[in-house]
Design a protein around this motif. Sequence first.
Motif, PDB file in Angstrom:
ATOM      1  N   LYS A   2       5.273  -8.992  -3.460  1.00 43.82           N
ATOM      2  CA  LYS A   2       5.352  -9.540  -2.118  1.00 43.82           C
ATOM      3  C   LYS A   2       6.470  -8.951  -1.256  1.00 43.82           C
ATOM      4  CE  LYS A   2       5.624 -13.944   0.258  1.00 43.82           C
ATOM      5  NZ  LYS A   2       5.801 -15.359   0.131  1.00 43.82           N
ATOM      6  N   ASN A   3       7.648  -8.775  -1.796  1.00 40.37           N
ATOM      7  CA  ASN A   3       8.793  -8.368  -0.988  1.00 40.37           C
ATOM      8  C   ASN A   3       9.154  -6.887  -1.094  1.00 40.37           C
ATOM      9  OD1 ASN A   3       9.352 -10.961   0.130  1.00 40.37           O
ATOM     10  ND2 ASN A   3      10.111 -11.577  -1.866  1.00 40.37           N
ATOM     11  N   LEU A   4       8.390  -6.119  -1.819  1.00 43.66           N
ATOM     12  CA  LEU A   4       8.720  -4.717  -2.037  1.00 43.66           C
ATOM     13  C   LEU A   4       8.701  -3.913  -0.737  1.00 43.66           C
ATOM     14  CD1 LEU A   4       9.478  -2.601  -4.111  1.00 43.66           C
ATOM     15  CD2 LEU A   4       7.044  -2.221  -4.524  1.00 43.66           C
ATOM     16  N   LYS A   5       7.683  -4.086   0.069  1.00 41.77           N
ATOM     17  CA  LYS A   5       7.580  -3.344   1.318  1.00 41.77           C
ATOM     18  C   LYS A   5       8.742  -3.704   2.251  1.00 41.77           C
ATOM     19  CE  LYS A   5       4.551  -2.306   5.193  1.00 41.77           C
ATOM     20  NZ  LYS A   5       3.240  -2.535   5.817  1.00 41.77           N
ATOM     21  N   GLN A  15       7.534   5.536   1.439  1.00 37.48           N
ATOM     22  CA  GLN A  15       6.911   5.335   0.131  1.00 37.48           C
ATOM     23  C   GLN A  15       7.192   6.519  -0.781  1.00 37.48           C
ATOM     24  OE1 GLN A  15       2.741   4.377   0.567  1.00 37.48           O
ATOM     25  NE2 GLN A  15       3.203   2.224   0.993  1.00 37.48           N
ATOM     26  N   GLN A  16       7.218   7.720  -0.226  1.00 39.03           N
ATOM     27  CA  GLN A  16       7.499   8.902  -1.042  1.00 39.03           C
ATOM     28  C   GLN A  16       8.924   8.852  -1.596  1.00 39.03           C
ATOM     29  OE1 GLN A  16       5.253  11.421  -2.020  1.00 39.03           O
ATOM     30  NE2 GLN A  16       6.937  11.634  -3.471  1.00 39.03           N
ATOM     31  N   GLN A  17       9.872   8.441  -0.775  1.00 38.62           N
ATOM     32  CA  GLN A  17      11.250   8.337  -1.253  1.00 38.62           C
ATOM     33  C   GLN A  17      11.361   7.302  -2.363  1.00 38.62           C
ATOM     34  OE1 GLN A  17      12.820   7.629   2.715  1.00 38.62           O
ATOM     35  NE2 GLN A  17      14.036   9.518   2.596  1.00 38.62           N
ATOM     36  N   ILE A  24       7.813   7.742 -10.010  1.00 41.56           N
ATOM     37  CA  ILE A  24       6.384   7.436 -10.091  1.00 41.56           C
ATOM     38  C   ILE A  24       5.661   8.188  -8.982  1.00 41.56           C
ATOM     39  CG2 ILE A  24       6.660   5.187 -11.199  1.00 41.56           C
ATOM     40  CD1 ILE A  24       6.440   3.883  -8.461  1.00 41.56           C
ATOM     41  N   GLN A  25       4.345   8.258  -9.069  1.00 47.32           N
ATOM     42  CA  GLN A  25       3.535   8.913  -8.048  1.00 47.32           C
ATOM     43  C   GLN A  25       3.441   8.014  -6.811  1.00 47.32           C
ATOM     44  OE1 GLN A  25       2.145  12.077  -8.307  1.00 47.32           O
ATOM     45  NE2 GLN A  25       3.439  12.149 -10.134  1.00 47.32           N
ATOM     46  N   ARG A  26       3.388   8.617  -5.620  1.00 47.10           N
ATOM     47  CA  ARG A  26       3.310   7.834  -4.392  1.00 47.10           C
ATOM     48  C   ARG A  26       2.087   6.930  -4.333  1.00 47.10           C
ATOM     49  NH1 ARG A  26       0.917   6.643  -0.434  1.00 47.10           N
ATOM     50  NH2 ARG A  26      -0.539   8.357  -0.570  1.00 47.10           N
ATOM     51  N   PRO A  27       0.885   7.391  -4.738  1.00 45.08           N
ATOM     52  CA  PRO A  27      -0.260   6.466  -4.720  1.00 45.08           C
ATOM     53  C   PRO A  27      -0.051   5.242  -5.621  1.00 45.08           C
ATOM     54  CG  PRO A  27      -1.027   8.729  -4.897  1.00 45.08           C
ATOM     55  CD  PRO A  27       0.462   8.754  -5.093  1.00 45.08           C
ATOM     56  N   THR A  28       0.620   5.455  -6.736  1.00 47.31           N
ATOM     57  CA  THR A  28       0.913   4.327  -7.632  1.00 47.31           C
ATOM     58  C   THR A  28       1.840   3.348  -6.929  1.00 47.31           C
ATOM     59  OG1 THR A  28       0.659   5.728  -9.580  1.00 47.31           O
ATOM     60  CG2 THR A  28       1.889   3.674  -9.867  1.00 47.31           C
ATOM     61  N   TYR A  29       2.889   3.893  -6.310  1.00 46.68           N
ATOM     62  CA  TYR A  29       3.823   3.026  -5.588  1.00 46.68           C
ATOM     63  C   TYR A  29       3.097   2.257  -4.482  1.00 46.68           C
ATOM     64  CZ  TYR A  29       7.338   1.193  -2.590  1.00 46.68           C
ATOM     65  OH  TYR A  29       8.061   0.309  -1.837  1.00 46.68           O
ATOM     66  N   GLU A  33       2.862  -1.928  -3.559  1.00 44.90           N
ATOM     67  CA  GLU A  33       3.111  -2.610  -2.283  1.00 44.90           C
ATOM     68  C   GLU A  33       1.899  -3.412  -1.834  1.00 44.90           C
ATOM     69  OE1 GLU A  33       4.504  -0.455   1.120  1.00 44.90           O
ATOM     70  OE2 GLU A  33       6.458  -0.087   0.205  1.00 44.90           O
ATOM     71  N   SER A  34       0.714  -2.869  -2.039  1.00 46.25           N
ATOM     72  CA  SER A  34      -0.498  -3.545  -1.572  1.00 46.25           C
ATOM     73  C   SER A  34      -0.948  -4.654  -2.522  1.00 46.25           C
ATOM     74  CB  SER A  34      -1.636  -2.537  -1.404  1.00 46.25           C
ATOM     75  OG  SER A  34      -2.062  -2.054  -2.666  1.00 46.25           O
ATOM     76  N   GLY A  35      -0.363  -4.698  -3.706  1.00 49.06           N
ATOM     77  CA  GLY A  35      -0.745  -5.722  -4.675  1.00 49.06           C
ATOM     78  C   GLY A  35      -1.928  -5.342  -5.542  1.00 49.06           C
TER      79      GLY A  35
END
Length: 106
Positions: A2-5, A15-17, A24-29, A33-35
């Motif tokens: 919930k609070n990551l973003k 997100q890349q940073q 980790i890979q950006r799509p994974t990150y 964020e999206s849950g």
Amino acid sequence: MKNLKALREKNNLTQQQMSDIFGIQRPTYSRYESGERQPDFDLLIAISKHFDVSIDYLLGKEDKPTLDEQLEGVEFALFGEIHELTDEEKEDILSYVKFKKSQRGE
């Protein structure tokens, strides 16, 4: 999470940073964020330590801001050294700020 973003945006990170910081890979990150996905426990610990927040806060089970977040308004007076203070020192500063505000009737 919930609070990551909100934490990422508050710290002016992309997100890349974030992906680079935590290895980790950006799509994974992005899925965190999206849950769509949940990070493993080791990553939760790493994120909570990096941002000085509880795991419960990351998961949205606790809305209480960290001491750092509560002290954002006085951080300028500490010349950016707020992150080097102990939690006890942060609590003392926060108590003093609340006391001074109460004297003004806020």
